[in-house]
Design an enzyme around this catalytic site. Sequence first.
Site, PDB file in Angstrom:
ATOM      1  N   SER A 112      26.414  14.145  18.994  1.00 42.38           N
ATOM      2  CA  SER A 112      27.245  14.378  18.218  1.00 42.38           C
ATOM      3  C   SER A 112      28.920  13.510  18.160  1.00 42.38           C
ATOM      4  CB  SER A 112      27.812  15.973  18.201  1.00 42.38           C
ATOM      5  OG  SER A 112      29.132  16.198  17.602  1.00 42.38           O
ATOM      6  N   LYS A 125      28.055  17.942  25.357  1.00 49.79           N
ATOM      7  CA  LYS A 125      27.588  16.682  24.176  1.00 49.79           C
ATOM      8  C   LYS A 125      27.763  15.809  25.388  1.00 49.79           C
ATOM      9  CE  LYS A 125      25.128  19.093  21.846  1.00 49.79           C
ATOM     10  NZ  LYS A 125      23.736  19.355  21.601  1.00 49.79           N
ATOM     11  N   ASN A 148      23.275  27.453  28.925  1.00 52.27           N
ATOM     12  CA  ASN A 148      22.380  26.730  28.089  1.00 52.27           C
ATOM     13  C   ASN A 148      22.357  25.749  27.457  1.00 52.27           C
ATOM     14  OD1 ASN A 148      19.666  27.470  26.457  1.00 52.27           O
ATOM     15  ND2 ASN A 148      21.343  27.502  24.414  1.00 52.27           N
ATOM     16  N   SER A 186      17.362  32.647  18.442  1.00 51.91           N
ATOM     17  CA  SER A 186      18.867  32.574  19.170  1.00 51.91           C
ATOM     18  C   SER A 186      19.570  32.667  17.762  1.00 51.91           C
ATOM     19  CB  SER A 186      19.581  32.229  20.567  1.00 51.91           C
ATOM     20  OG  SER A 186      19.200  30.705  20.390  1.00 51.91           O
ATOM     21  N   TYR A 196      32.315  23.004  23.669  1.00 52.13           N
ATOM     22  CA  TYR A 196      30.566  22.614  23.082  1.00 52.13           C
ATOM     23  C   TYR A 196      30.872  21.138  22.855  1.00 52.13           C
ATOM     24  CZ  TYR A 196      27.667  20.608  19.413  1.00 52.13           C
ATOM     25  OH  TYR A 196      26.854  20.093  18.585  1.00 52.13           O
ATOM     26  N   PHE A 225      26.515  13.208  12.315  1.00 48.26           N
ATOM     27  CA  PHE A 225      27.688  13.273  11.757  1.00 48.26           C
ATOM     28  C   PHE A 225      27.683  14.322  11.501  1.00 48.26           C
ATOM     29  CE2 PHE A 225      31.126   9.835  12.685  1.00 48.26           C
ATOM     30  CZ  PHE A 225      30.509   9.302  13.680  1.00 48.26           C
TER      31      PHE A 225
HETATM   32  P1  NAD Z   1      20.383  25.496  15.152  1.00 47.27           P
HETATM   33  O1  NAD Z   1      21.602  26.897  15.807  1.00 47.27           O
HETATM   34  O2  NAD Z   1      20.388  25.547  13.278  1.00 47.27           O
HETATM   35  O3  NAD Z   1      19.435  24.759  16.237  1.00 47.27           O
HETATM   36  C1  NAD Z   1      19.431  24.714  17.329  1.00 47.27           C
HETATM   37  C2  NAD Z   1      17.780  25.565  17.635  1.00 47.27           C
HETATM   38  O4  NAD Z   1      18.106  26.467  18.949  1.00 47.27           O
HETATM   39  C3  NAD Z   1      17.968  27.442  16.866  1.00 47.27           C
HETATM   40  O5  NAD Z   1      17.183  27.786  16.088  1.00 47.27           O
HETATM   41  C4  NAD Z   1      18.186  28.264  18.540  1.00 47.27           C
HETATM   42  O6  NAD Z   1      17.427  29.927  17.703  1.00 47.27           O
HETATM   43  C5  NAD Z   1      17.212  27.464  19.107  1.00 47.27           C
HETATM   44  N1  NAD Z   1      17.674  26.988  19.991  1.00 47.27           N
HETATM   45  C6  NAD Z   1      19.424  27.302  21.318  1.00 47.27           C
HETATM   46  N2  NAD Z   1      18.978  27.727  22.260  1.00 47.27           N
HETATM   47  C7  NAD Z   1      17.932  27.291  22.917  1.00 47.27           C
HETATM   48  C8  NAD Z   1      16.813  27.561  23.932  1.00 47.27           C
HETATM   49  N3  NAD Z   1      17.887  28.284  25.188  1.00 47.27           N
HETATM   50  N4  NAD Z   1      15.745  27.457  23.653  1.00 47.27           N
HETATM   51  C9  NAD Z   1      14.613  27.383  22.680  1.00 47.27           C
HETATM   52  N5  NAD Z   1      15.398  27.739  21.578  1.00 47.27           N
HETATM   53  C10 NAD Z   1      17.038  27.751  21.938  1.00 47.27           C
HETATM   54  O7  NAD Z   1      21.168  23.905  15.403  1.00 47.27           O
HETATM   55  P2  NAD Z   1      21.521  22.415  13.925  1.00 47.27           P
HETATM   56  O8  NAD Z   1      22.329  22.468  13.056  1.00 47.27           O
HETATM   57  O9  NAD Z   1      20.090  22.953  14.008  1.00 47.27           O
HETATM   58  O10 NAD Z   1      22.068  21.300  15.504  1.00 47.27           O
HETATM   59  C11 NAD Z   1      21.021  21.312  16.055  1.00 47.27           C
HETATM   60  C12 NAD Z   1      21.304  20.528  17.561  1.00 47.27           C
HETATM   61  O11 NAD Z   1      22.113  19.239  17.411  1.00 47.27           O
HETATM   62  C13 NAD Z   1      22.146  20.964  18.470  1.00 47.27           C
HETATM   63  O12 NAD Z   1      21.887  20.130  19.972  1.00 47.27           O
HETATM   64  C14 NAD Z   1      23.404  20.350  17.889  1.00 47.27           C
HETATM   65  O13 NAD Z   1      25.046  20.887  18.442  1.00 47.27           O
HETATM   66  C15 NAD Z   1      23.129  19.861  17.388  1.00 47.27           C
HETATM   67  N6  NAD Z   1      24.280  18.555  16.050  1.00 47.27           N
HETATM   68  C16 NAD Z   1      24.735  19.350  15.083  1.00 47.27           C
HETATM   69  C17 NAD Z   1      25.042  19.421  14.544  1.00 47.27           C
HETATM   70  C18 NAD Z   1      25.293  19.921  12.928  1.00 47.27           C
HETATM   71  O14 NAD Z   1      26.949  20.233  12.731  1.00 47.27           O
HETATM   72  N7  NAD Z   1      24.487  21.001  13.009  1.00 47.27           N
HETATM   73  C19 NAD Z   1      26.214  18.067  14.809  1.00 47.27           C
HETATM   74  C20 NAD Z   1      26.432  17.666  15.466  1.00 47.27           C
HETATM   75  C21 NAD Z   1      25.488  17.917  16.500  1.00 47.27           C
HETATM   76  C1  UD1 Z   2      32.326  20.754  13.337  1.00 51.60           C
HETATM   77  C2  UD1 Z   2      32.968  20.640  14.964  1.00 51.60           C
HETATM   78  C3  UD1 Z   2      32.356  19.912  16.095  1.00 51.60           C
HETATM   79  C4  UD1 Z   2      31.411  19.951  15.432  1.00 51.60           C
HETATM   80  C5  UD1 Z   2      30.685  19.659  13.982  1.00 51.60           C
HETATM   81  C6  UD1 Z   2      29.246  19.703  13.741  1.00 51.60           C
HETATM   82  C7  UD1 Z   2      35.430  21.851  15.422  1.00 51.60           C
HETATM   83  C8  UD1 Z   2      37.043  21.972  15.947  1.00 51.60           C
HETATM   84  N1  UD1 Z   2      34.318  21.116  15.185  1.00 51.60           N
HETATM   85  O1  UD1 Z   2      33.286  19.660  13.460  1.00 51.60           O
HETATM   86  O2  UD1 Z   2      32.271  20.034  17.206  1.00 51.60           O
HETATM   87  O3  UD1 Z   2      30.352  18.680  16.269  1.00 51.60           O
HETATM   88  O4  UD1 Z   2      32.000  20.690  12.964  1.00 51.60           O
HETATM   89  O5  UD1 Z   2      29.085  20.808  14.173  1.00 51.60           O
HETATM   90  O6  UD1 Z   2      34.672  23.038  14.502  1.00 51.60           O
HETATM   91  N2  UD1 Z   2      36.837  23.053   6.957  1.00 51.60           N
HETATM   92  C9  UD1 Z   2      37.896  24.111   5.888  1.00 51.60           C
HETATM   93  N3  UD1 Z   2      37.977  24.982   5.270  1.00 51.60           N
HETATM   94  C10 UD1 Z   2      36.374  26.319   6.168  1.00 51.60           C
HETATM   95  C11 UD1 Z   2      35.703  25.388   6.555  1.00 51.60           C
HETATM   96  C12 UD1 Z   2      36.227  24.120   7.133  1.00 51.60           C
HETATM   97  O7  UD1 Z   2      38.778  23.891   4.659  1.00 51.60           O
HETATM   98  O8  UD1 Z   2      36.179  27.378   5.607  1.00 51.60           O
HETATM   99  C13 UD1 Z   2      37.425  22.037   6.659  1.00 51.60           C
HETATM  100  C14 UD1 Z   2      37.681  21.882   7.973  1.00 51.60           C
HETATM  101  O9  UD1 Z   2      38.930  21.524   8.160  1.00 51.60           O
HETATM  102  C15 UD1 Z   2      37.204  20.222   8.278  1.00 51.60           C
HETATM  103  C16 UD1 Z   2      36.055  20.212   7.366  1.00 51.60           C
HETATM  104  O10 UD1 Z   2      36.039  20.935   6.357  1.00 51.60           O
HETATM  105  O11 UD1 Z   2      37.954  18.990   8.003  1.00 51.60           O
HETATM  106  C17 UD1 Z   2      35.077  20.524   7.869  1.00 51.60           C
HETATM  107  O12 UD1 Z   2      34.523  21.456   9.173  1.00 51.60           O
HETATM  108  P1  UD1 Z   2      33.364  21.515   9.725  1.00 51.60           P
HETATM  109  O13 UD1 Z   2      32.236  21.612   8.909  1.00 51.60           O
HETATM  110  O14 UD1 Z   2      33.477  22.747  10.895  1.00 51.60           O
HETATM  111  O15 UD1 Z   2      32.913  20.096  10.638  1.00 51.60           O
HETATM  112  P2  UD1 Z   2      33.982  19.335  11.786  1.00 51.60           P
HETATM  113  O16 UD1 Z   2      35.328  20.079  11.664  1.00 51.60           O
HETATM  114  O17 UD1 Z   2      33.270  18.416  11.454  1.00 51.60           O
END
Ligand code: NAD
Ligand code: UD1
Length: 335
Positions: A125, A154, A100, A35, A150, A179
Amino acid sequence: MNKILITGGAGYIGSHTAVELVKAGLEPIILDDLSNSNEKVLDRLEEILERKLTFYKGDCNDRSILDQISKDHKISGVIHFAAFKAVGESTEQPLKYYSNNIGSLLVLLDFMKENSISDLVFSSSCTVYGQPDVLPVTESTPRKDAESPYGNTKKICEDILVDYVKSKAGIRVIALRYFNPVGAHPSGKIGELPIGKPNNLVPFITQTAAGIREKLTVFGDDYDTPDGSCVRDFIHVMDLADAHVKAFTYLNDKPSGFYDVFNVGTGNGNTVLEVIHTFERVNDLKLNYEIGPRRAGDVVKIWADTKKINSVLGWKPSKTLEDSMRDSWNWQKGL
Ligand code: NAD
Ligand code: UD1
């Protein structure tokens, strides 16, 4: 070889973790409904690893596919990455996120119990801390009310896990509070592939540098931070992937009913402008950016206290912000 089911294993963090699991001698069994990812990731993983991987296309809310996987493989642990993660969309379609992100955890826990699978690593997160009163944040820093559906998923999933392990369900759980994951595999073959316009900073930077976006807007430069832009803890995705391997190894000799939570960050905060300037410097290019208004709901500054994961899991990041910016651009250039 121990087989680890990785839900969401075709996604950004899951795909990099698959590489690290194989390197550690573990066998990833990938389940993803694609997805928010693309099947091509599997080909890329196989190129990096020079071997075949097991992939199931399906929804981890669907018990029948989980049952099929357990018929085909003896699963010894699960890493649950699968979730929706777009903060903005979650405010518009909260039920999609609750259904989900929480629903899949419930289905998975039931599946684990019935199949006597004890070990779970869960993707949490730093969003659970909101804007903390004291920095850096430790794992015992109080969690705040979530800023978005969202973020709330978590928090709720963490609470479900705490209650569930207490119920003598026979499982051992680590929740990792990531982070800000950035960077890509050094080969440039896998990386973060946002669908549509990126919300996160680094994909926006790389797409601007590639000419896909006209310019990057820095959301505010009048905050109480060293240069006025927001501060985050940017962790290289390969280091984050390694933390999952360490978490699994650590769970090995833990008693049933064990639950713990770890911050996964570098322990350093960097401003948005520092990230931009690092990207420009290491890649020797100029980024078209402007300062814009603050983004509603933004946390001003947050970074991790990493003493717990350093000492308990023996995990330390090995990559710098420079590495992340080089690897992110290397990945974007190859697209
Ligand atoms: P991502 O979207 O790249 O990966 C998530 C994957 O899960 C995708 O490939 C999607 O297709 C799959 N998916 C979603 N729902 C599904 C379902 N019901 N069944 C099977 N597959 C499903 O995201 P990511 O950045 O790799 O994040 C992975 C995890 O880490 C998530 O739980 C996200 O909330 C958490 N997380 C991500 C970040 C970030 O900034 N990337 C930060 C903190 C926590
Ligand atoms: C976001 C999510 C948070 C999630 C995290 C990791 C929000 C409010 N929070 O956090 O829940 O856990 O991603 O996936 O979306 N920025 C710019 N210009 C841009 C994009 C971002 O200045 O075009 C700045 C933002 O203001 C922020 C920093 O870059 O200060 C990081 O932004 P982002 O990558 O979206 O992550 P978080 O805000 O930390």
